[in-house]
Scaffold this motif. Structure first.
Motif, PDB file in Angstrom:
ATOM      1  N   THR A  42      18.575  25.473 -52.936  1.00  0.00           N
ATOM      2  CA  THR A  42      17.609  24.201 -52.242  1.00  0.00           C
ATOM      3  C   THR A  42      16.087  24.712 -52.419  1.00  0.00           C
ATOM      4  O   THR A  42      15.550  25.536 -52.524  1.00  0.00           O
ATOM      5  N   PRO A  64      12.023  24.307 -52.136  1.00  0.00           N
ATOM      6  CA  PRO A  64      11.518  24.577 -51.089  1.00  0.00           C
ATOM      7  C   PRO A  64      10.302  23.293 -50.768  1.00  0.00           C
ATOM      8  O   PRO A  64      10.146  22.623 -51.976  1.00  0.00           O
ATOM      9  N   LEU A  98      11.384  30.662 -48.068  1.00  0.00           N
ATOM     10  CA  LEU A  98      12.288  29.807 -47.557  1.00  0.00           C
ATOM     11  C   LEU A  98      13.481  30.701 -46.934  1.00  0.00           C
ATOM     12  O   LEU A  98      14.072  31.562 -47.293  1.00  0.00           O
ATOM     13  N   TRP A 157      15.730  29.315 -44.246  1.00  0.00           N
ATOM     14  CA  TRP A 157      16.871  28.384 -43.490  1.00  0.00           C
ATOM     15  C   TRP A 157      16.972  27.093 -44.124  1.00  0.00           C
ATOM     16  O   TRP A 157      15.837  26.254 -44.563  1.00  0.00           O
ATOM     17  N   ALA A 158      18.173  26.753 -45.038  1.00  0.00           N
ATOM     18  CA  ALA A 158      18.306  25.492 -45.686  1.00  0.00           C
ATOM     19  C   ALA A 158      19.692  25.080 -45.098  1.00  0.00           C
ATOM     20  O   ALA A 158      20.794  25.676 -45.415  1.00  0.00           O
ATOM     21  N   GLU A 195      18.883  17.287 -41.986  1.00  0.00           N
ATOM     22  CA  GLU A 195      18.199  18.192 -42.792  1.00  0.00           C
ATOM     23  C   GLU A 195      17.707  19.356 -41.967  1.00  0.00           C
ATOM     24  O   GLU A 195      16.572  18.939 -41.467  1.00  0.00           O
ATOM     25  N   LEU A 207      15.065  22.766 -42.729  1.00  0.00           N
ATOM     26  CA  LEU A 207      14.279  23.615 -43.421  1.00  0.00           C
ATOM     27  C   LEU A 207      13.529  24.499 -42.855  1.00  0.00           C
ATOM     28  O   LEU A 207      12.979  24.102 -41.782  1.00  0.00           O
ATOM     29  N   TRP A 235      10.703  27.934 -43.191  1.00  0.00           N
ATOM     30  CA  TRP A 235      10.015  28.996 -44.151  1.00  0.00           C
ATOM     31  C   TRP A 235       9.208  29.867 -43.236  1.00  0.00           C
ATOM     32  O   TRP A 235       8.567  29.600 -42.217  1.00  0.00           O
TER      33      TRP A 235
END
Length: 264
Positions: free
Chosen positions: A22, A24, A33, A35-36, A226, A228, A230
């Protein structure tokens, strides 16, 4: 409507794995990053994140509804209190700059960016009984799972139980209060809207992506979400958000005092 059930074969897997490779967000190093994930409609996710983590939720198709709960990861009896989250900033409509308060008067997270503006701090998530009456089923593993049932599954993974699941905060499906006091469902702002949170303490994050309880559509409809996250830093005293109001500043000071004493 009672008896309406989605076809089980048409629903995606209960948990979608993180997408490998994924990219960033702009300005974020790939190594930061943490969690994706894509959370399909009718699904849930959970994770523990560090203090200072930035968490961005994005409504990919305009039909997601992220029902979010936050817990202090070090003492999970401290959790999101939606009533205080509304009361402290004197604002029921959550958007950028809004602190998300715990029941101990501390800021668990701060909303630092919002391109959607369609959120809800009034209605909570769906229940099994209501989904059974409306769709014909509300079990976590059924065709139209209720938000509370999914949040409970996430809570159980962290040693929590039914009594630990309070009212949640909903993102991407808006509600407004009319002059007569009635709640009006505003729906989505459209595909691509996002909301970004900053973790002010180490957090257990639970997210159920299910239709809003006021969504008028007869069929169980919820699009992909989604997630994400970081690495970053918590809100500091020189941030304008810290001193946006006397009540908010007190909550940030409480948070900083707690974190300093624990060395986090």
């Amino acid at each position: 409507m009672p008896g309406r059930r989605a076809a089980r074969s048409s629903r995606p897997c209960r948990r979608c794995p993180p997408r490998p490779g994924t990219a960033p967000p702009e300005g974020v190093d790939a190594g930061d990053l943490t969690w994706a994930e894509i959370v399909a409609g009718g699904n849930y996710t959970n994770k523990v994140v560090a203090r200072g983590t930035t968490l961005r939720l994005t409504d990919l198709a305009g039909d997601a509804c992220a029902h979010v709960l936050l817990f202090n990861a070090d003492q999970p009896w401290e959790r999101l209190n939606v009533a205080d989250t509304v009361k402290i900033p004197w604002q029921a409509y959550v958007t950028a700059g809004h602190p998300l308060l715990s029941d101990a008067g501390r800021v668990l997270a701060t909303v630092v960016a919002d391109t959607s503006g369609h959120h809800d701090a009034l209605c909570g998530t769906t229940s099994r009984g209501a989904n059974e009456a409306r769709y014909g089923d509300g079990e976590a593993q059924g065709p139209s799972p209720a938000g509370r049932e999914l949040l409970l599954l996430g809570a159980l993974k962290h040693g929590l139980g039914p009594r630990d699941v309070p009212p949640s905060l909903s993102f991407f499906q808006g509600v407004r209060v009319g002059d007569d006091g009635a709640l009006a469902f505003m729906g989505s702002a459209g595909a691509g809207g996002s909301v970004t949170l900053r973790a002010e303490l180490p957090l257990v994050v639970l997210i159920a992506n299910v239709p809003h309880p006021l969504d008028p559509r007869e069929t169980y409809t919820c699009g992909a979400l989604e997630v994400l996250a970081w690495r970053g830093a918590p809100t500091a005293p020189d941030d304008p958000l810290w001193a946006a109001s006397p009540e908010g500043e007190r909550a940030y000071l409480n948070t900083d005092d707690y974190a300093t004493a624990r060395g986090i």
